[in-house]
Design a protein around this motif. Structure first.
Motif, PDB file in Angstrom:
ATOM      1  N   ALA A  84       0.827  -1.209   0.000  1.00  0.00           N
ATOM      2  CA  ALA A  84       0.000   0.000   0.000  1.00  0.00           C
ATOM      3  C   ALA A  84       0.858   1.254   0.000  1.00  0.00           C
ATOM      4  O   ALA A  84       1.609   1.506   0.946  1.00  0.00           O
ATOM      5  N   GLU A  85       0.760   2.031  -1.069  1.00  0.00           N
ATOM      6  CA  GLU A  85       1.420   3.334  -1.102  1.00  0.00           C
ATOM      7  C   GLU A  85       0.606   4.307  -0.254  1.00  0.00           C
ATOM      8  O   GLU A  85      -0.624   4.340  -0.343  1.00  0.00           O
ATOM      9  N   MET A  86       1.283   5.092   0.585  1.00  0.00           N
ATOM     10  CA  MET A  86       0.592   5.975   1.513  1.00  0.00           C
ATOM     11  C   MET A  86       1.097   7.405   1.366  1.00  0.00           C
ATOM     12  O   MET A  86       2.262   7.682   1.629  1.00  0.00           O
ATOM     13  N   GLY A  87       0.204   8.307   0.959  1.00  0.00           N
ATOM     14  CA  GLY A  87       0.565   9.711   0.821  1.00  0.00           C
ATOM     15  C   GLY A  87      -0.218  10.569   1.801  1.00  0.00           C
ATOM     16  O   GLY A  87      -1.186  10.118   2.414  1.00  0.00           O
ATOM     17  N   ALA A  88       0.201  11.809   1.948  1.00  0.00           N
ATOM     18  CA  ALA A  88      -0.485  12.713   2.873  1.00  0.00           C
ATOM     19  C   ALA A  88      -0.170  14.154   2.528  1.00  0.00           C
ATOM     20  O   ALA A  88       0.899  14.464   1.996  1.00  0.00           O
ATOM     21  N   TYR A  89      -1.116  15.038   2.842  1.00  0.00           N
ATOM     22  CA  TYR A  89      -0.908  16.474   2.723  1.00  0.00           C
ATOM     23  C   TYR A  89      -1.040  17.168   4.075  1.00  0.00           C
ATOM     24  O   TYR A  89      -0.880  18.376   4.179  1.00  0.00           O
ATOM     25  N   LYS A  90      -1.360  16.395   5.113  1.00  0.00           N
ATOM     26  CA  LYS A  90      -1.413  16.961   6.463  1.00  0.00           C
ATOM     27  C   LYS A  90      -1.296  15.833   7.477  1.00  0.00           C
ATOM     28  O   LYS A  90      -1.463  14.643   7.144  1.00  0.00           O
ATOM     29  N   LYS A  91      -1.012  16.217   8.716  1.00  0.00           N
ATOM     30  CA  LYS A  91      -0.855  15.228   9.774  1.00  0.00           C
ATOM     31  C   LYS A  91      -2.176  14.490  10.005  1.00  0.00           C
ATOM     32  O   LYS A  91      -3.248  15.082   9.928  1.00  0.00           O
ATOM     33  N   LEU A 104       9.967   3.835   4.853  1.00  0.00           N
ATOM     34  CA  LEU A 104      10.066   5.293   4.781  1.00  0.00           C
ATOM     35  C   LEU A 104      11.238   5.643   3.872  1.00  0.00           C
ATOM     36  O   LEU A 104      12.396   5.460   4.234  1.00  0.00           O
ATOM     37  N   THR A 105      10.922   6.134   2.671  1.00  0.00           N
ATOM     38  CA  THR A 105      11.948   6.354   1.650  1.00  0.00           C
ATOM     39  C   THR A 105      12.735   7.641   1.854  1.00  0.00           C
ATOM     40  O   THR A 105      13.928   7.691   1.560  1.00  0.00           O
ATOM     41  N   ALA A 106      12.074   8.683   2.336  1.00  0.00           N
ATOM     42  CA  ALA A 106      12.758   9.972   2.489  1.00  0.00           C
ATOM     43  C   ALA A 106      11.863  10.955   3.221  1.00  0.00           C
ATOM     44  O   ALA A 106      10.629  10.851   3.179  1.00  0.00           O
ATOM     45  N   ILE A 107      12.480  11.911   3.881  1.00  0.00           N
ATOM     46  CA  ILE A 107      11.761  13.049   4.471  1.00  0.00           C
ATOM     47  C   ILE A 107      12.413  14.306   3.916  1.00  0.00           C
ATOM     48  O   ILE A 107      13.518  14.680   4.309  1.00  0.00           O
ATOM     49  N   ALA A 114       4.837  23.298   2.313  1.00  0.00           N
ATOM     50  CA  ALA A 114       3.911  24.411   2.532  1.00  0.00           C
ATOM     51  C   ALA A 114       2.601  23.934   3.148  1.00  0.00           C
ATOM     52  O   ALA A 114       1.986  24.638   3.954  1.00  0.00           O
ATOM     53  N   LEU A 115       2.166  22.732   2.781  1.00  0.00           N
ATOM     54  CA  LEU A 115       0.901  22.214   3.292  1.00  0.00           C
ATOM     55  C   LEU A 115       1.014  21.766   4.742  1.00  0.00           C
ATOM     56  O   LEU A 115       0.031  21.787   5.488  1.00  0.00           O
ATOM     57  N   PHE A 116       2.205  21.349   5.149  1.00  0.00           N
ATOM     58  CA  PHE A 116       2.413  20.874   6.519  1.00  0.00           C
ATOM     59  C   PHE A 116       2.825  22.008   7.460  1.00  0.00           C
ATOM     60  O   PHE A 116       2.719  21.867   8.676  1.00  0.00           O
ATOM     61  N   GLY A 117       3.307  23.107   6.926  1.00  0.00           N
ATOM     62  CA  GLY A 117       3.713  24.232   7.751  1.00  0.00           C
ATOM     63  C   GLY A 117       5.187  24.251   8.080  1.00  0.00           C
ATOM     64  O   GLY A 117       5.769  25.317   8.267  1.00  0.00           O
ATOM     65  N   SER A 118       5.797  23.070   8.179  1.00  0.00           N
ATOM     66  CA  SER A 118       7.227  22.996   8.477  1.00  0.00           C
ATOM     67  C   SER A 118       7.721  21.595   8.150  1.00  0.00           C
ATOM     68  O   SER A 118       6.931  20.645   8.040  1.00  0.00           O
ATOM     69  N   GLU A 136       9.402  19.795  10.145  1.00  0.00           N
ATOM     70  CA  GLU A 136       9.169  18.988  11.347  1.00  0.00           C
ATOM     71  C   GLU A 136       7.764  18.378  11.341  1.00  0.00           C
ATOM     72  O   GLU A 136       7.585  17.195  11.654  1.00  0.00           O
ATOM     73  N   ASN A 137       6.782  19.173  10.958  1.00  0.00           N
ATOM     74  CA  ASN A 137       5.416  18.653  10.865  1.00  0.00           C
ATOM     75  C   ASN A 137       5.320  17.574   9.791  1.00  0.00           C
ATOM     76  O   ASN A 137       4.627  16.559   9.963  1.00  0.00           O
ATOM     77  N   LEU A 138       6.007  17.806   8.682  1.00  0.00           N
ATOM     78  CA  LEU A 138       6.014  16.829   7.597  1.00  0.00           C
ATOM     79  C   LEU A 138       6.627  15.510   8.071  1.00  0.00           C
ATOM     80  O   LEU A 138       6.091  14.430   7.800  1.00  0.00           O
ATOM     81  N   ALA A 139       7.757  15.604   8.792  1.00  0.00           N
ATOM     82  CA  ALA A 139       8.424  14.405   9.303  1.00  0.00           C
ATOM     83  C   ALA A 139       7.512  13.647  10.270  1.00  0.00           C
ATOM     84  O   ALA A 139       7.434  12.410  10.231  1.00  0.00           O
ATOM     85  N   THR A 140       6.794  14.384  11.115  1.00  0.00           N
ATOM     86  CA  THR A 140       5.870  13.757  12.062  1.00  0.00           C
ATOM     87  C   THR A 140       4.765  13.016  11.321  1.00  0.00           C
ATOM     88  O   THR A 140       4.370  11.907  11.715  1.00  0.00           O
TER      89      THR A 140
END
Length: 526
Positions: free
Chosen positions: A238-245, A262-265, A271-275, A277-281
């Motif tokens: 299952a490929e899993m994408g996201a634009y917010k937490k 987890l391929t990369a952060i 811009a959608l996550f705000g930072s 750090e939020n993206l990594a979370t």
């Protein structure tokens, strides 16, 4: 007759506005957060496209004149607004082509409701022949707001239907106790890793399945599960994408992965996550969701992944291109980005118990991913590397690294500025300019976004010859000019089709044939 001409002009404007706006909403997946980011970005900034604002000012001026009982002047203001909207769209069409939505059920419903709203406006206000030009200009100017409202209304029943589908998929998933789910997420490389892993495992079959292309959000993954999972399925990728937490956590509740990749952060969609750090979370939600006996497959070459993994109690299997693993020599892919995806897939396959002999045989026949560092025969037997599926800082840097390793010659890079980077945008494009500066290549950048930042990175006297272009026809002609056997062109990012067609007149069935000999000597990178 005069009113008929004005109405005809207005209808053309309204059609152009409606098509472009519905297509834009569709491209942003009908998400308000992505649309807000677009409006704040250089791509959607009024600084780049001031004519809608001027058209709105003319409409406002027209209504002020109505209040002063100068209806003739008000009509002229309305007519000027209509003409400006037409000119603005004509210029945009010349540069980017006609924007129109792909025919889907939701796009059809939105279009139908918008059409009804426009007809109602005309019947109520325009047919009585009261301020025809100003009324129609007002409709054309406020149509994006009307479309946004329609999108919101249509989203309500769509959301309810999505929740029902997801609940059905959860019930189905809970009925399979022995199913092993491999969840794959990351800023880049998700689709490549999924595709390569599926191939290594023997391809789609009764026992092995994977999410289809573009299916990486809860609703579409739920649809995919309902259509593919049976009691005979033993492995589901299952490929899993996201634009917010929270979105990957929702996917994990649905699919219940035992192995998480987890391929990369990176700053893609930052811009959608705000930072970052939020993206990594958000990406780490996959690792957090793994059961106690779950396995995390992580990229040791990504510093952000390594940092996030500190103190992790779950079992971790690392992969890194620094290992120089001999099994990777069986894979014919271009660039370290794709090679990293291959290694991620190999690592998961090994975790699932697949032998290296089987893996090596499958790597020798890896599928070619469309528009992802895809090797193609270009104009006049030149070589084209098509990486125009999407763009990120990582993919651009990978393309630059690829060109750096080629011998000096007629090497060209065609790229577009990267979107959805938020506050990271200037710094990212400055780094891109700095990476390009020492390369003796021709660089064509389609679009003026972040131009100053790229120029800062290039410095005073760069070796790279960088040209900014906005007209797709002129750009296509310039790039395709004097292409020969020794020419290598890398297409990076979502470029207009006219540019791709100019350099790739015919696609070849086997991309390993008839390519520049300079590429054959770079097995370490293939």
């Amino acid at each position: 007759m005069q009113n008929a001409a004005i109405i005809g002009l207005a209808i053309v404007d309204i059609i152009l506005v409606a098509l472009s706006q519905i297509a834009l909403w569709q491209r942003k997946e009908y998400r308000a957060d992505r649309m807000r980011e677009y409006i704040d970005s250089p791509e959607g900034s009024l600084k780049q496209h001031p004519w809608p604002l001027i058209a709105g000012l003319l409409v406002g001026m027209g209504w002020m004149l109505v209040l002063r009982e100068n209806e003739v002047a008000a009509e002229y203001a309305g007519l000027a607004s209509l003409l400006l909207i037409l000119v603005g769209h004509t210029v945009r069409i010349r540069i980017k082509g006609v924007m129109r939505p792909t025919l889907t059920f939701r796009a059809g419903i939105v279009s139908l409701v918008v059409c009804i709203a426009c007809i109602a406006w005309g019947i109520y206000l325009v047919i009585p022949h009261i301020l025809v030009a100003l009324q129609m200009a007002t409709l054309a100017f406020f149509l994006p707001v009307i479309i946004a409202g329609v999108v919101f209304l249509v989203t309500i029943p769509a959301t309810l239907q999505k929740k029902w589908v997801i609940s059905q998929a959860k019930k189905l998933r809970n009925s399979f106790d022995t199913l092993t789910v491999v969840g794959i997420t990351g800023s880049v490389g998700k689709t490549s890793t999924k595709t390569y892993l599926l191939h290594i495992l023997g391809g789609a079959s009764k026992t092995v399945q994977a999410t289809s292309e573009h299916r990486n959000s809860p609703y579409v993954v739920a649809l995919d599960m309902l259509s593919k999972l049976t009691s005979k399925t033993s492995t589901y990728i299952a490929e899993m994408g996201a634009y917010k937490k929270g979105e990957i956590a929702e996917l994990c509740q649905l699919a219940q992965p035992k192995i998480g990749v987890l391929t990369a952060i990176t700053n893609q969609h930052a811009a959608l996550f705000g930072s970052l750090e939020n993206l990594a979370t958000a990406k780490w939600e996959l690792i957090d969701a793994l059961p106690t006996d779950g396995i995390a497959v992580l990229n040791a070459d990504d510093k952000n992944v390594v940092k996030k993994a500190k103190g992790l109690k779950k079992k971790v299997v690392w992969y890194s291109l620094k290992e120089k693993n001999p099994i990777l020599t069986h894979a014919s892919v271009i660039g370290n980005g794709q090679l990293s995806s291959v290694f991620a897939a190999v690592t998961v396959a090994r975790t699932l118990g697949v032998s290296d002999d089987v893996i090596a045989k499958r790597l020798a026949t890896l599928p070619v991913l469309s528009q992802t560092m895809e090797l193609k025969k270009g104009k006049n037997s030149s070589t084209v590397i098509d990486d125009s599926y999407s763009a990120s800082e990582a993919s651009v840097m990978n393309a630059i690294e690829y060109l750096r390793e080629l011998s000096v010659g007629d090497n060209r890079l065609v790229m577009v500025p990267i979107i959805e980077l938020g506050s990271e945008g200037p710094a990212v494009h400055k780094r891109i300019g700095k990476a390009l500066s020492p390369l003796p290549i021709q660089v064509y950048i389609y679009g003026d976004a972040y131009r100053e930042d790229i120029q800062k990175g290039l410095g005073v006297s760069p070796a790279a010859i960088v040209v900014w272009m906005n007209d797709p026809k002129v750009t296509a002609q310039q790039i395709a000019k004097d292409m020969a056997t020794e020419t290598v062109v890398v297409l990076e990012g979502r470029l207009p089709n006219i540019i791709r067609q100019a350099v790739i007149p015919d696609l070849i069935g086997d991309p390993s044939k008839e390519v520049d000999s300079r590429l054959r000597g770079n097995d370490k990178r293939l």
